[in-house]
Write a protein that holds these residues in place. Structure first.
Motif, PDB file in Angstrom:
ATOM      1  N   GLY A  14       0.824  -1.212   0.000  1.00  0.00           N
ATOM      2  CA  GLY A  14       0.000   0.000   0.000  1.00  0.00           C
ATOM      3  C   GLY A  14       0.851   1.252   0.000  1.00  0.00           C
ATOM      4  O   GLY A  14       0.583   2.202  -0.753  1.00  0.00           O
ATOM      5  N   GLN A  15       1.882   1.270   0.833  1.00  0.00           N
ATOM      6  CA  GLN A  15       2.777   2.438   0.894  1.00  0.00           C
ATOM      7  C   GLN A  15       3.506   2.624  -0.436  1.00  0.00           C
ATOM      8  O   GLN A  15       3.604   3.743  -0.942  1.00  0.00           O
ATOM      9  N   ALA A  18       1.136   3.890  -3.110  1.00  0.00           N
ATOM     10  CA  ALA A  18       0.788   5.297  -2.864  1.00  0.00           C
ATOM     11  C   ALA A  18       1.944   6.214  -3.259  1.00  0.00           C
ATOM     12  O   ALA A  18       1.725   7.278  -3.852  1.00  0.00           O
ATOM     13  N   VAL A  19       3.164   5.804  -2.961  1.00  0.00           N
ATOM     14  CA  VAL A  19       4.334   6.606  -3.341  1.00  0.00           C
ATOM     15  C   VAL A  19       4.465   6.654  -4.863  1.00  0.00           C
ATOM     16  O   VAL A  19       4.705   7.723  -5.451  1.00  0.00           O
ATOM     17  N   GLN A  22       1.929   9.000  -6.218  1.00  0.00           N
ATOM     18  CA  GLN A  22       2.298  10.402  -6.008  1.00  0.00           C
ATOM     19  C   GLN A  22       3.421  10.839  -6.954  1.00  0.00           C
ATOM     20  O   GLN A  22       3.401  11.965  -7.451  1.00  0.00           O
ATOM     21  N   PHE A  84      -3.516  10.702  -1.827  1.00  0.00           N
ATOM     22  CA  PHE A  84      -2.554   9.634  -1.585  1.00  0.00           C
ATOM     23  C   PHE A  84      -1.630   9.959  -0.413  1.00  0.00           C
ATOM     24  O   PHE A  84      -1.170   9.050   0.289  1.00  0.00           O
ATOM     25  N   GLY A  85      -1.359  11.223  -0.174  1.00  0.00           N
ATOM     26  CA  GLY A  85      -0.586  11.604   1.006  1.00  0.00           C
ATOM     27  C   GLY A  85      -1.323  11.247   2.286  1.00  0.00           C
ATOM     28  O   GLY A  85      -0.729  10.735   3.249  1.00  0.00           O
ATOM     29  N   LYS A  86      -2.624  11.514   2.316  1.00  0.00           N
ATOM     30  CA  LYS A  86      -3.449  11.162   3.481  1.00  0.00           C
ATOM     31  C   LYS A  86      -3.491   9.638   3.654  1.00  0.00           C
ATOM     32  O   LYS A  86      -3.411   9.128   4.770  1.00  0.00           O
ATOM     33  N   ARG A  88      -1.216   7.487   2.734  1.00  0.00           N
ATOM     34  CA  ARG A  88       0.081   7.048   3.254  1.00  0.00           C
ATOM     35  C   ARG A  88       0.167   7.263   4.764  1.00  0.00           C
ATOM     36  O   ARG A  88       0.700   6.414   5.493  1.00  0.00           O
ATOM     37  N   ALA A  89      -0.361   8.372   5.239  1.00  0.00           N
ATOM     38  CA  ALA A  89      -0.338   8.642   6.678  1.00  0.00           C
ATOM     39  C   ALA A  89      -1.193   7.630   7.442  1.00  0.00           C
ATOM     40  O   ALA A  89      -0.804   7.175   8.527  1.00  0.00           O
ATOM     41  N   ILE A  91      -1.894   4.527   6.419  1.00  0.00           N
ATOM     42  CA  ILE A  91      -1.182   3.249   6.350  1.00  0.00           C
ATOM     43  C   ILE A  91      -0.059   3.217   7.389  1.00  0.00           C
ATOM     44  O   ILE A  91       0.172   2.191   8.037  1.00  0.00           O
ATOM     45  N   ALA A  92       0.613   4.334   7.575  1.00  0.00           N
ATOM     46  CA  ALA A  92       1.697   4.395   8.563  1.00  0.00           C
ATOM     47  C   ALA A  92       1.167   4.131   9.973  1.00  0.00           C
ATOM     48  O   ALA A  92       1.799   3.404  10.745  1.00  0.00           O
TER      49      ALA A  92
END
Length: 182
Positions: A14-15, A18-19, A22, A84-86, A88-89, A91-92
């Protein structure tokens, strides 16, 4: 004992996705950001070259609708990039083992608003794209299609994200209440 390895691989995938999304969106934004000023400042030259290439039988290239469409595309790219930034956050926080935090409820809510913005921007973008398609239909052997209509999957995703935001907000509040009583 449960094996967390598949879950970790899923979060990693997922990360990574998403990267990658982006990065692709950033490249697209740079491309559109470079084309827009060129079209604005050299529109007459571009229009003349297109007229020469397509022949006199075709009407003038619709420069303003094209510029408008590119501006909308740039805004949509920015909205999806933030989405996608949201993601990633979120997923973290899942990877850290603590997804039910108030920040994730806010992130999900923001993601829903971002995608709602995209859905709304698709409406004028479709109208501008139809103008371009009408112009392209005049060119021999041109193949230009535009799908116009509501994106039910996108609308459903917006609704699901708003609901999940409420679930996360309620879950975080319940956990805070539980921690306060212990």
């Amino acid at each position: 004992m449960m094996n967390d390895k598949p879950n970790d691989l899923l979060l990693l995938a997922g990360q990574v996705l998403a990267v990658i999304a982006q990065i692709a969106l950033a490249i697209g934004a740079v491309a559109v950001a470079l084309v827009l000023p060129a079209m604005i400042f050299f529109g007459d030259t571009i229009r003349a070259e297109i007229a020469e290439e397509t022949g006199a039988a075709v009407g003038a290239f619709p420069m303003m609708p094209t510029i408008g469409l590119l501006m909308i595309v740039l805004v949509v790219i920015a909205l999806v990039y933030r989405f996608f930034g949201k993601l990633r956050a979120i997923i973290a926080t899942v990877g850290e083992g603590d997804p039910f935090v108030p920040e994730n409820a806010e992130r999900l809510n923001a993601m829903a608003w971002l995608l709602l913005g995209v859905q709304i921007l698709v409406i004028p973008a479709s109208g501008l794209a139809l103008l371009l398609a009408k112009w392209a239909d005049e060119i021999e052997n041109a193949d230009f299609t535009v799908d116009v209509g509501p994106d039910l999957t996108g609308i459903l995703l917006v609704i699901v994200l708003f609901i999940l935001a409420r679930v996360f907000k309620h879950g975080a509040a319940m956990r805070a209440d539980l921690e306060g009583t212990v």
